[in-house]
Design an enzyme around this catalytic site. Structure first.
Site, PDB file in Angstrom:
ATOM      1  N   SER A  64       0.793  -1.227   0.000  1.00  0.00           N
ATOM      2  CA  SER A  64       0.000   0.000   0.000  1.00  0.00           C
ATOM      3  C   SER A  64       0.828   1.282   0.000  1.00  0.00           C
ATOM      4  CB  SER A  64      -0.926   0.028   1.217  1.00  0.00           C
ATOM      5  OG  SER A  64      -2.224  -0.293   0.811  1.00  0.00           O
ATOM      6  N   LYS A  67       0.416   3.324  -2.995  1.00  0.00           N
ATOM      7  CA  LYS A  67      -0.749   4.201  -3.218  1.00  0.00           C
ATOM      8  C   LYS A  67      -0.337   5.665  -3.150  1.00  0.00           C
ATOM      9  CE  LYS A  67      -4.162   0.878  -1.617  1.00  0.00           C
ATOM     10  NZ  LYS A  67      -4.369   0.000  -0.509  1.00  0.00           N
ATOM     11  N   TYR A 194      -2.804  -2.036 -10.414  1.00  0.00           N
ATOM     12  CA  TYR A 194      -2.825  -2.050  -8.938  1.00  0.00           C
ATOM     13  C   TYR A 194      -2.007  -3.224  -8.375  1.00  0.00           C
ATOM     14  CZ  TYR A 194      -4.327  -2.384  -4.161  1.00  0.00           C
ATOM     15  OH  TYR A 194      -4.301  -2.478  -2.785  1.00  0.00           O
ATOM     16  N   VAL A 264       0.837  -3.484   3.994  1.00  0.00           N
ATOM     17  CA  VAL A 264       0.540  -4.747   4.655  1.00  0.00           C
ATOM     18  C   VAL A 264       1.786  -5.653   4.796  1.00  0.00           C
ATOM     19  CG1 VAL A 264      -0.139  -6.172   2.670  1.00  0.00           C
ATOM     20  CG2 VAL A 264      -1.490  -6.261   4.758  1.00  0.00           C
TER      21      VAL A 264
HETATM   22  N1  GLU Z   1      -2.178  -5.972  -1.969  1.00  0.00           N
HETATM   23  C1  GLU Z   1      -2.906  -5.580  -0.809  1.00  0.00           C
HETATM   24  C2  GLU Z   1      -4.383  -5.573  -1.116  1.00  0.00           C
HETATM   25  O1  GLU Z   1      -4.813  -4.976  -2.058  1.00  0.00           O
HETATM   26  C3  GLU Z   1      -2.392  -4.264  -0.342  1.00  0.00           C
HETATM   27  C4  GLU Z   1      -3.010  -3.870   0.919  1.00  0.00           C
HETATM   28  C5  GLU Z   1      -2.169  -2.988   1.776  1.00  0.00           C
HETATM   29  O2  GLU Z   1      -0.942  -2.962   1.753  1.00  0.00           O
HETATM   30  O3  GLU Z   1      -2.832  -2.302   2.549  1.00  0.00           O
HETATM   31  O4  GLU Z   1      -5.158  -6.188  -0.440  1.00  0.00           O
END
Ligand code: GLU
Length: 310
Positions: A64, A67, A194, A264
C-alpha cells in the site's frame, strides 16, 4: 547530545520486541513467509545525510505504500492544482474511511466514490486515471520511484502473480465502481496496474529517500527537481495524515504526529516536514494492519528528535 547512529540503534532496541505482539499478513505466501524478526529503519535528511539501522537495505514489497506514489504520479500528470481537483477529487474523496482498507460497505452507500486514495477502492480509481494519462503506468511509476530512490527498483513477479490470484475483493470493488460509472478502463487493466504496483520491491532506505521530496515542499533535494508543487505536496501529506494508516490514522496523529502511510508487508513511511523522509519495516502487524514495531519506532524517533508537526 547522543549521536544519531546510537539514537537509531536505541530506537530499534526499544521497538523490536513489540513485533511479538503482531502477526504477519498471510493472504499470500510471499508475505506469510516473511521473517517476523526483520526490522529496518532509515531516515533521509534534506541535507543529504542518511541514518539507518537493522535491515534497512533489505527489500520488501511496498504494497500500500505504492498508493502514495501512484497518487503523486497522477498529480504530476494532471499538472495544475485545478486539473487535480477536477479530475482526482471528483472521483475520490479525502476523508478517512473508518473502515478496513478493503471494505466494500461505503462504496455502495456512497455511489462508487471511494473515501480517499489510500484505501484499495481509491487506489483503483487512481490506477484508472493513470491508464488515461500514462502510456505505461507501471513503467512510469518505476521510473519515478527509481529517480527518487536514486537506484533502479523492480517488481517481484511472484508477488504480482499472487496478488492477481487473490484479488477477488478488489475485483468486487472495481465492478461496483464501474457500475456507478467511476471506472473508465477495463477492470482487468486497472487491477493489473494495482496488483503490480503492490508488488514493487524496495528497501527502507530507498523509501526514506523517495518520500523526502514531500518534506521539502515538493522538491527532491537530491536533484533539485520539482516533483510536485508546494501546495500539492502539502495536500498529499494531509491525506497521509488523515487516511494513511488504515483505521488508526487518529491514533498515529496522536502518538507519532507525522503524515504516514503504511503497507501490509510491514512498511511505514513518515514525512517530517523540513527535515526528512523516514521509513521503518517490521512485518508483524496489529489488528488495524499497521506494523506494530514500526509504529513504536516512529513514536520513539519523533519524540526523541522532536519531529511531531503539532
Ligand atoms: N495488496 C494488498 C491488497 O490490495 C495491499 C493492501 C495494503 O498494503 O494495505 O489487499
Amino acid at each position: 547530545m547522543q549521536r544519531l547512529d546510537d539514537l537509531f540503534d536505541d530506537v530499534a532496541a526499544t521497538a523490536r520486541p513489540h513485533a511479538k505482539r503482531g502477526r504477519v499478513a498471510d493472504y499470500i505466501p510471499a508475505l506469510a513467509g516473511a521473517d517476523p524478526d526483520r526490522f529496518g529503519l532509515a531516515m533521509a535528511g534534506l541535507d543529504g545525510q542518511e541514518n539507518a539501522t537493522g535491515d534497512a537495505d533489505v527489500g520488501f514489497p511496498i504494497q500500500s505504500l505504492s498508493k502514495l506514489f501512484a497518487l503523486v504520479l497522477a498529480m504530476q500528470r494532471l499538472g495544475s492544482e485545478r486539473g487535480v481537483s477536477e479530475e482526482i477529487w471528483q472521483r475520490v474523496g479525502r476523508e478517512p474511511s473508518g473502515d478496513p482498507f478493503n471494505s466494500l460497505v461505503q462504496l455502495e452507500h456512497e455511489r462508487g466514490i471511494p473515501r480517499n486514495p489510500m484505501i484499495n477502492a481509491g487506489a483503483l480509481v487512481i490506477a484508472d486515471l493513470l491508464l488515461e494519462h500514462c502510456s505505461d503506468p507501471i513503467e512510469s511509476l518505476l521510473e519515478l520511484l527509481g529517480e527518487l530512490a536514486g537506484e533502479a527498483v523492480a517488481i517481484d513477479e511472484s508477488v504480482a502473480a499472487a496478488e492477481e490470484a487473490t484479488s477477488q475483493r478488489n475485483r468486487a470493488m472495481g465492478h461496483l465502481m464501474a457500475a456507478f460509472g467511476n471506472l473508465n478502463h477495463p477492470l482487468d487493466a486497472v487491477l493489473d496496474v494495482y496488483n503490480r504496483q503492490c508488488a514493487i520491491t524496495m528497501t527502507a532506505r530507498q523509501l526514506a529517500r523517495a518520500s523526502r521530496f514531500l518534506a521539502d515542499d515538493g522538491i527532491d533535494p537530491a536533484s533539485g527537481r520539482e516533483i510536485l508543487s508546494g501546495p500539492l505536496a502539502r495536500r498529499v501529506m494531509a491525506v497521509m495524515l488523515t487516511c494513511g494508516t488504515y483505521d488508526a490514522a487518529g491514533d498515529f496523529a496522536f502518538s507519532v504526529g507525522l503524515p504516514c502511510k503504511s503497507g501490509v508487508a510491514g512498511g511505514i513511511l513518515a514525512v517530517a516536514p523540513d527535515h526528512s523522509g523516514i521509513c521503518v519495516w517490521s512485518p508483524p502487524l496489529d489488528a488495524a494492519g499497521n506494523s506494530v514495531a514500526g509504529r513504536v519506532a516512529l513514536h520513539e524517533l519523533a519524540e526523541r528528535l522532536g519531529l511531531s508537526i503539532f
